[in-house]
Write a protein that holds these residues in place. Structure first.
Motif, PDB file in Angstrom:
ATOM      1  N   LYS A  40       0.829  -1.212   0.000  1.00  0.00           N
ATOM      2  CA  LYS A  40       0.000   0.000   0.000  1.00  0.00           C
ATOM      3  C   LYS A  40       0.860   1.258   0.000  1.00  0.00           C
ATOM      4  O   LYS A  40       0.549   2.225  -0.689  1.00  0.00           O
ATOM      5  N   ARG A  41       1.964   1.236   0.758  1.00  0.00           N
ATOM      6  CA  ARG A  41       2.876   2.393   0.769  1.00  0.00           C
ATOM      7  C   ARG A  41       3.528   2.576  -0.598  1.00  0.00           C
ATOM      8  O   ARG A  41       3.675   3.709  -1.075  1.00  0.00           O
ATOM      9  N   ALA A  42       3.909   1.475  -1.236  1.00  0.00           N
ATOM     10  CA  ALA A  42       4.528   1.552  -2.571  1.00  0.00           C
ATOM     11  C   ALA A  42       3.532   2.121  -3.583  1.00  0.00           C
ATOM     12  O   ALA A  42       3.882   3.000  -4.382  1.00  0.00           O
ATOM     13  N   LEU A  43       2.279   1.652  -3.539  1.00  0.00           N
ATOM     14  CA  LEU A  43       1.266   2.153  -4.474  1.00  0.00           C
ATOM     15  C   LEU A  43       0.976   3.626  -4.215  1.00  0.00           C
ATOM     16  O   LEU A  43       0.807   4.405  -5.161  1.00  0.00           O
ATOM     17  N   LYS A  44       0.960   4.030  -2.932  1.00  0.00           N
ATOM     18  CA  LYS A  44       0.730   5.445  -2.615  1.00  0.00           C
ATOM     19  C   LYS A  44       1.871   6.294  -3.161  1.00  0.00           C
ATOM     20  O   LYS A  44       1.636   7.368  -3.726  1.00  0.00           O
ATOM     21  N   ALA A  45       3.101   5.818  -3.029  1.00  0.00           N
ATOM     22  CA  ALA A  45       4.256   6.563  -3.540  1.00  0.00           C
ATOM     23  C   ALA A  45       4.142   6.728  -5.056  1.00  0.00           C
ATOM     24  O   ALA A  45       4.398   7.820  -5.592  1.00  0.00           O
ATOM     25  N   LEU A  46       3.745   5.674  -5.755  1.00  0.00           N
ATOM     26  CA  LEU A  46       3.599   5.750  -7.210  1.00  0.00           C
ATOM     27  C   LEU A  46       2.443   6.678  -7.597  1.00  0.00           C
ATOM     28  O   LEU A  46       2.545   7.401  -8.590  1.00  0.00           O
ATOM     29  N   ARG A  47       1.368   6.670  -6.804  1.00  0.00           N
ATOM     30  CA  ARG A  47       0.257   7.616  -7.040  1.00  0.00           C
ATOM     31  C   ARG A  47       0.736   9.044  -6.838  1.00  0.00           C
ATOM     32  O   ARG A  47       0.440   9.930  -7.646  1.00  0.00           O
ATOM     33  N   ASP A  48       1.487   9.271  -5.753  1.00  0.00           N
ATOM     34  CA  ASP A  48       1.996  10.616  -5.456  1.00  0.00           C
ATOM     35  C   ASP A  48       2.921  11.111  -6.568  1.00  0.00           C
ATOM     36  O   ASP A  48       2.993  12.311  -6.824  1.00  0.00           O
ATOM     37  N   GLU A  49       3.628  10.197  -7.228  1.00  0.00           N
ATOM     38  CA  GLU A  49       4.521  10.557  -8.333  1.00  0.00           C
ATOM     39  C   GLU A  49       3.749  10.743  -9.646  1.00  0.00           C
ATOM     40  O   GLU A  49       4.322  11.163 -10.646  1.00  0.00           O
ATOM     41  N   GLY A  50       2.467  10.383  -9.641  1.00  0.00           N
ATOM     42  CA  GLY A  50       1.658  10.520 -10.843  1.00  0.00           C
ATOM     43  C   GLY A  50       1.824   9.394 -11.853  1.00  0.00           C
ATOM     44  O   GLY A  50       1.396   9.523 -12.999  1.00  0.00           O
ATOM     45  N   LEU A  51       2.437   8.288 -11.428  1.00  0.00           N
ATOM     46  CA  LEU A  51       2.658   7.167 -12.352  1.00  0.00           C
ATOM     47  C   LEU A  51       1.439   6.264 -12.475  1.00  0.00           C
ATOM     48  O   LEU A  51       1.234   5.626 -13.504  1.00  0.00           O
ATOM     49  N   VAL A  52       0.647   6.180 -11.400  1.00  0.00           N
ATOM     50  CA  VAL A  52      -0.527   5.307 -11.400  1.00  0.00           C
ATOM     51  C   VAL A  52      -1.718   6.046 -10.817  1.00  0.00           C
ATOM     52  O   VAL A  52      -1.566   7.067 -10.139  1.00  0.00           O
ATOM     53  N   SER A  53      -2.909   5.526 -11.095  1.00  0.00           N
ATOM     54  CA  SER A  53      -4.117   6.025 -10.445  1.00  0.00           C
ATOM     55  C   SER A  53      -4.940   4.826 -10.010  1.00  0.00           C
ATOM     56  O   SER A  53      -4.949   3.787 -10.670  1.00  0.00           O
ATOM     57  N   SER A  54      -5.593   4.979  -8.852  1.00  0.00           N
ATOM     58  CA  SER A  54      -6.391   3.885  -8.299  1.00  0.00           C
ATOM     59  C   SER A  54      -7.863   4.157  -8.528  1.00  0.00           C
ATOM     60  O   SER A  54      -8.317   5.297  -8.400  1.00  0.00           O
ATOM     61  N   VAL A  55      -8.594   3.097  -8.872  1.00  0.00           N
ATOM     62  CA  VAL A  55     -10.036   3.171  -9.048  1.00  0.00           C
ATOM     63  C   VAL A  55     -10.644   2.276  -7.974  1.00  0.00           C
ATOM     64  O   VAL A  55     -10.428   1.067  -7.988  1.00  0.00           O
ATOM     65  N   PRO A  56     -11.365   2.875  -7.008  1.00  0.00           N
ATOM     66  CA  PRO A  56     -11.921   2.065  -5.916  1.00  0.00           C
ATOM     67  C   PRO A  56     -12.719   0.874  -6.440  1.00  0.00           C
ATOM     68  O   PRO A  56     -13.554   1.014  -7.319  1.00  0.00           O
ATOM     69  N   GLY A  57     -12.405  -0.302  -5.913  1.00  0.00           N
ATOM     70  CA  GLY A  57     -13.100  -1.516  -6.302  1.00  0.00           C
ATOM     71  C   GLY A  57     -12.618  -2.123  -7.609  1.00  0.00           C
ATOM     72  O   GLY A  57     -13.054  -3.216  -7.976  1.00  0.00           O
ATOM     73  N   ARG A  58     -11.749  -1.437  -8.329  1.00  0.00           N
ATOM     74  CA  ARG A  58     -11.275  -1.931  -9.635  1.00  0.00           C
ATOM     75  C   ARG A  58      -9.780  -2.242  -9.620  1.00  0.00           C
ATOM     76  O   ARG A  58      -9.339  -3.167 -10.269  1.00  0.00           O
ATOM     77  N   GLY A  59      -9.000  -1.403  -8.938  1.00  0.00           N
ATOM     78  CA  GLY A  59      -7.564  -1.637  -8.883  1.00  0.00           C
ATOM     79  C   GLY A  59      -6.768  -0.397  -9.211  1.00  0.00           C
ATOM     80  O   GLY A  59      -7.295   0.711  -9.277  1.00  0.00           O
ATOM     81  N   THR A  60      -5.478  -0.596  -9.420  1.00  0.00           N
ATOM     82  CA  THR A  60      -4.542   0.492  -9.693  1.00  0.00           C
ATOM     83  C   THR A  60      -4.006   0.329 -11.111  1.00  0.00           C
ATOM     84  O   THR A  60      -3.535  -0.737 -11.485  1.00  0.00           O
ATOM     85  N   TYR A  61      -4.100   1.407 -11.880  1.00  0.00           N
ATOM     86  CA  TYR A  61      -3.717   1.392 -13.291  1.00  0.00           C
ATOM     87  C   TYR A  61      -2.555   2.322 -13.551  1.00  0.00           C
ATOM     88  O   TYR A  61      -2.446   3.378 -12.926  1.00  0.00           O
ATOM     89  N   VAL A  62      -1.715   1.955 -14.524  1.00  0.00           N
ATOM     90  CA  VAL A  62      -0.638   2.846 -14.974  1.00  0.00           C
ATOM     91  C   VAL A  62      -1.285   3.977 -15.752  1.00  0.00           C
ATOM     92  O   VAL A  62      -2.145   3.752 -16.606  1.00  0.00           O
ATOM     93  N   ARG A  63      -0.887   5.198 -15.456  1.00  0.00           N
ATOM     94  CA  ARG A  63      -1.475   6.362 -16.135  1.00  0.00           C
ATOM     95  C   ARG A  63      -0.950   6.491 -17.543  1.00  0.00           C
ATOM     96  O   ARG A  63       0.174   6.122 -17.845  1.00  0.00           O
ATOM     97  N   GLU A  64      -1.794   7.048 -18.397  1.00  0.00           N
ATOM     98  CA  GLU A  64      -1.423   7.261 -19.802  1.00  0.00           C
ATOM     99  C   GLU A  64      -0.334   8.326 -19.903  1.00  0.00           C
ATOM    100  O   GLU A  64      -0.304   9.249 -19.133  1.00  0.00           O
TER     101      GLU A  64
END
Length: 64
Positions: A40-64
């Motif tokens: 969860k900390r790793a995914l949050k770090a990647l979200r904070d960097e703008g590399l991924v976005s999370s969709v509640p109930g669907r998962g975490t996707y790499v951003r375009e």
């Protein structure tokens, strides 16, 4: 964290391409032998960097 670096590297070199769903938290826990908190900390770090976005109930996707 080490997991953040691993995932960032996979995203940056295109191993996990834009628009692709990242593995689930439970899968990442099993593959890398880490706790859910570490994932969860790793995914949050990647979200904070703008590399991924999370969709509640669907998962975490790499951003375009």
């Amino acid at each position: 964290s080490q997991l953040t670096k691993i995932l960032r590297g996979q995203i940056e070199r295109g191993a996990i391409p834009p628009g692709k769903l990242l593995p689930s938290i439970s899968t990442l826990m099993q593959v890398y032998g880490v706790s859910d908190g570490t994932v969860k900390r790793a995914l949050k770090a990647l979200r904070d960097e703008g590399l991924v976005s999370s969709v509640p109930g669907r998962g975490t996707y790499v951003r375009e």
